[in-house]
Design a protein around this motif. Structure first.
Motif, PDB file in Angstrom:
ATOM      1  N   LEU A 182      85.665 -22.132  29.571  1.00 21.57           N
ATOM      2  CA  LEU A 182      84.930 -23.371  29.340  1.00 21.57           C
ATOM      3  C   LEU A 182      85.657 -24.260  28.329  1.00 21.57           C
ATOM      4  N   THR A 183      86.126 -23.657  27.253  1.00 26.43           N
ATOM      5  CA  THR A 183      86.876 -24.397  26.241  1.00 26.43           C
ATOM      6  C   THR A 183      88.160 -24.968  26.840  1.00 26.43           C
ATOM      7  N   LEU A 184      88.838 -24.177  27.654  1.00 29.03           N
ATOM      8  CA  LEU A 184      90.071 -24.616  28.298  1.00 29.03           C
ATOM      9  C   LEU A 184      89.834 -25.830  29.189  1.00 29.03           C
ATOM     10  N   VAL A 185      88.843 -25.753  30.081  1.00 31.12           N
ATOM     11  CA  VAL A 185      88.594 -26.890  30.975  1.00 31.12           C
ATOM     12  C   VAL A 185      88.080 -28.090  30.187  1.00 31.12           C
ATOM     13  N   GLY A 186      87.338 -27.857  29.124  1.00 32.39           N
ATOM     14  CA  GLY A 186      86.896 -28.952  28.266  1.00 32.39           C
ATOM     15  C   GLY A 186      88.074 -29.657  27.615  1.00 32.39           C
ATOM     16  N   GLN A 187      89.004 -28.887  27.073  1.00 30.30           N
ATOM     17  CA  GLN A 187      90.199 -29.472  26.458  1.00 30.30           C
ATOM     18  C   GLN A 187      91.021 -30.248  27.474  1.00 30.30           C
ATOM     19  N   ARG A 188      91.163 -29.703  28.677  1.00 37.57           N
ATOM     20  CA  ARG A 188      91.922 -30.396  29.727  1.00 37.57           C
ATOM     21  C   ARG A 188      91.344 -31.762  30.036  1.00 37.57           C
ATOM     22  N   GLU A 189      90.018 -31.904  29.880  1.00 33.37           N
ATOM     23  CA  GLU A 189      89.354 -33.177  30.168  1.00 33.37           C
ATOM     24  C   GLU A 189      89.089 -34.001  28.908  1.00 33.37           C
ATOM     25  N   GLY A 190      89.593 -33.523  27.765  1.00 34.12           N
ATOM     26  CA  GLY A 190      89.483 -34.298  26.536  1.00 34.12           C
ATOM     27  C   GLY A 190      88.192 -34.121  25.756  1.00 34.12           C
ATOM     28  N   TYR A 191      87.478 -33.033  25.975  1.00 33.39           N
ATOM     29  CA  TYR A 191      86.226 -32.781  25.263  1.00 33.39           C
ATOM     30  C   TYR A 191      86.418 -31.711  24.195  1.00 33.39           C
ATOM     31  N   ASP A 192      85.798 -31.925  23.057  1.00 44.50           N
ATOM     32  CA  ASP A 192      85.773 -30.941  21.975  1.00 44.50           C
ATOM     33  C   ASP A 192      84.467 -30.159  22.122  1.00 44.50           C
ATOM     34  N   LEU A 193      84.560 -28.880  22.394  1.00 40.60           N
ATOM     35  CA  LEU A 193      83.361 -28.071  22.635  1.00 40.60           C
ATOM     36  C   LEU A 193      82.957 -27.245  21.424  1.00 40.60           C
ATOM     37  N   THR A 194      83.341 -27.713  20.233  1.00 42.98           N
ATOM     38  CA  THR A 194      82.915 -27.050  18.999  1.00 42.98           C
ATOM     39  C   THR A 194      81.392 -26.942  18.994  1.00 42.98           C
ATOM     40  N   GLY A 195      80.895 -25.764  18.672  1.00 45.49           N
ATOM     41  CA  GLY A 195      79.448 -25.542  18.635  1.00 45.49           C
ATOM     42  C   GLY A 195      78.880 -25.025  19.941  1.00 45.49           C
ATOM     43  N   SER A 196      79.711 -24.929  20.967  1.00 43.15           N
ATOM     44  CA  SER A 196      79.224 -24.400  22.246  1.00 43.15           C
ATOM     45  C   SER A 196      79.151 -22.876  22.175  1.00 43.15           C
ATOM     46  N   THR A 197      78.313 -22.308  23.010  1.00 41.78           N
ATOM     47  CA  THR A 197      78.180 -20.848  23.077  1.00 41.78           C
ATOM     48  C   THR A 197      77.949 -20.418  24.527  1.00 41.78           C
ATOM     49  N   VAL A 198      78.289 -19.165  24.781  1.00 48.13           N
ATOM     50  CA  VAL A 198      77.972 -18.533  26.064  1.00 48.13           C
ATOM     51  C   VAL A 198      77.401 -17.156  25.753  1.00 48.13           C
ATOM     52  N   ALA A 199      76.211 -16.884  26.247  1.00 51.45           N
ATOM     53  CA  ALA A 199      75.584 -15.568  26.099  1.00 51.45           C
ATOM     54  C   ALA A 199      75.462 -14.954  27.490  1.00 51.45           C
ATOM     55  N   ALA A 200      75.683 -13.657  27.573  1.00 48.12           N
ATOM     56  CA  ALA A 200      75.586 -12.970  28.864  1.00 48.12           C
ATOM     57  C   ALA A 200      74.542 -11.877  28.805  1.00 48.12           C
ATOM     58  N   LYS A 201      73.772 -11.780  29.877  1.00 45.86           N
ATOM     59  CA  LYS A 201      72.858 -10.669  30.085  1.00 45.86           C
ATOM     60  C   LYS A 201      73.336  -9.944  31.333  1.00 45.86           C
ATOM     61  N   VAL A 202      73.570  -8.650  31.210  1.00 48.83           N
ATOM     62  CA  VAL A 202      74.007  -7.849  32.343  1.00 48.83           C
ATOM     63  C   VAL A 202      72.922  -6.832  32.646  1.00 48.83           C
ATOM     64  N   GLY A 203      72.390  -6.908  33.839  1.00 49.03           N
ATOM     65  CA  GLY A 203      71.362  -5.972  34.275  1.00 49.03           C
ATOM     66  C   GLY A 203      71.953  -4.951  35.228  1.00 49.03           C
ATOM     67  N   ILE A 204      71.395  -3.760  35.211  1.00 51.35           N
ATOM     68  CA  ILE A 204      71.820  -2.690  36.117  1.00 51.35           C
ATOM     69  C   ILE A 204      70.588  -2.104  36.784  1.00 51.35           C
ATOM     70  N   GLY A 205      70.735  -1.733  38.026  1.00 55.30           N
ATOM     71  CA  GLY A 205      69.642  -1.103  38.741  1.00 55.30           C
ATOM     72  C   GLY A 205      70.125  -0.530  40.054  1.00 55.30           C
TER      73      GLY A 205
END
Length: 148
Positions: free
Chosen positions: A72-95
Motif C-alpha cells: 500500500l505504501t509503495l503504490v501510494g508513493q508511486r502516485e505521490g501520496y504520503d501514507l503516514t498514519g495509515s495502518t493495516v490490521a489482519a484477522k485470520v480465521g481457521i475452520g
C-alpha cells in the motif's frame, strides 16, 4: 485479460529466501534460520490447546498485514501520496472445510485517514494486485478488505 485467464504472479527472480523450521507442529516451537525468530507455538483454546504461545494464524496475520501495508505504501508513493498514519490490521480465521481438512479466511482492515474514499479504494485495489500475500492467496481463500 480474458475471463477465466489467471494472471501469472510467480516471481521471475528470487531476491530473498526466508527459512523457518517447526518443531512439534502446533504444540512446539518455531525458529528461523538466522535466529531472529524463536517462538513457542501452542494451539489456541478454541482448537483444544492451552493458548500459551503464538499460533500459525497469528503469524500469518502479522505477515499478511505488514506485507499488504508495505504494498500500500509503495503504490501510494508511486502516485505521490504520503501514507503516514495509515495502518493495516489482519484477522485470520481457521475452520473445517468440506473436504475433511481445514481452511483459512482473511479480513484486512485498512485505515487511510488522510485520503478521500475514492483515492483510498483505488490504492487498496492496486496494493491488492502488488502484495505477494494477496497474489499467493487469490482464488485459494476468501480475503475481505475493509476500508475505514
Amino acid at each position: 485479460m480474458t475471463e477465466g485467464t489467471a494472471v501469472d504472479t510467480r516471481p521471475t527472480k528470487i531476491v530473498y529466501v526466508a527459512e523457518a523450521t517447526a518443531h512439534g507442529g502446533r504444540d512446539g516451537y518455531v525458529t528461523s534460520q538466522d535466529g531472529r525468530i524463536a517462538l513457542r507455538v501452542a494451539r489456541p483454546p478454541e482448537l483444544g490447546g492451552d493458548g500459551n504461545g503464538t499460533n500459525p494464524e497469528q503469524l500469518f496475520a502479522a505477515g499478511y498485514s505488514s506485507c499488504f501495508h508495505n504494498a500500500l505504501t509503495l503504490v501510494g508513493q508511486r502516485e505521490g501520496y504520503d501514507l503516514t498514519g495509515s495502518t493495516v490490521a489482519a484477522k485470520v480465521g481457521i475452520g473445517p472445510n468440506k473436504h475433511r481438512g481445514y481452511g483459512l479466511a482473511v479480513a484486512l482492515s485498512v485505515s487511510l485517514p488522510v485520503l478521500d474514499a475514492e483515492v483510498a479504494a483505488r490504492l487498496v485495489d492496486a496494493a491488492h494486485a502488488v502484495c505477494p500475500y494477496s497474489n499467493a492467496t487469490r482464488g485459494n481463500i476468501d480475503v475481505t478488505i475493509l476500508l475505514g
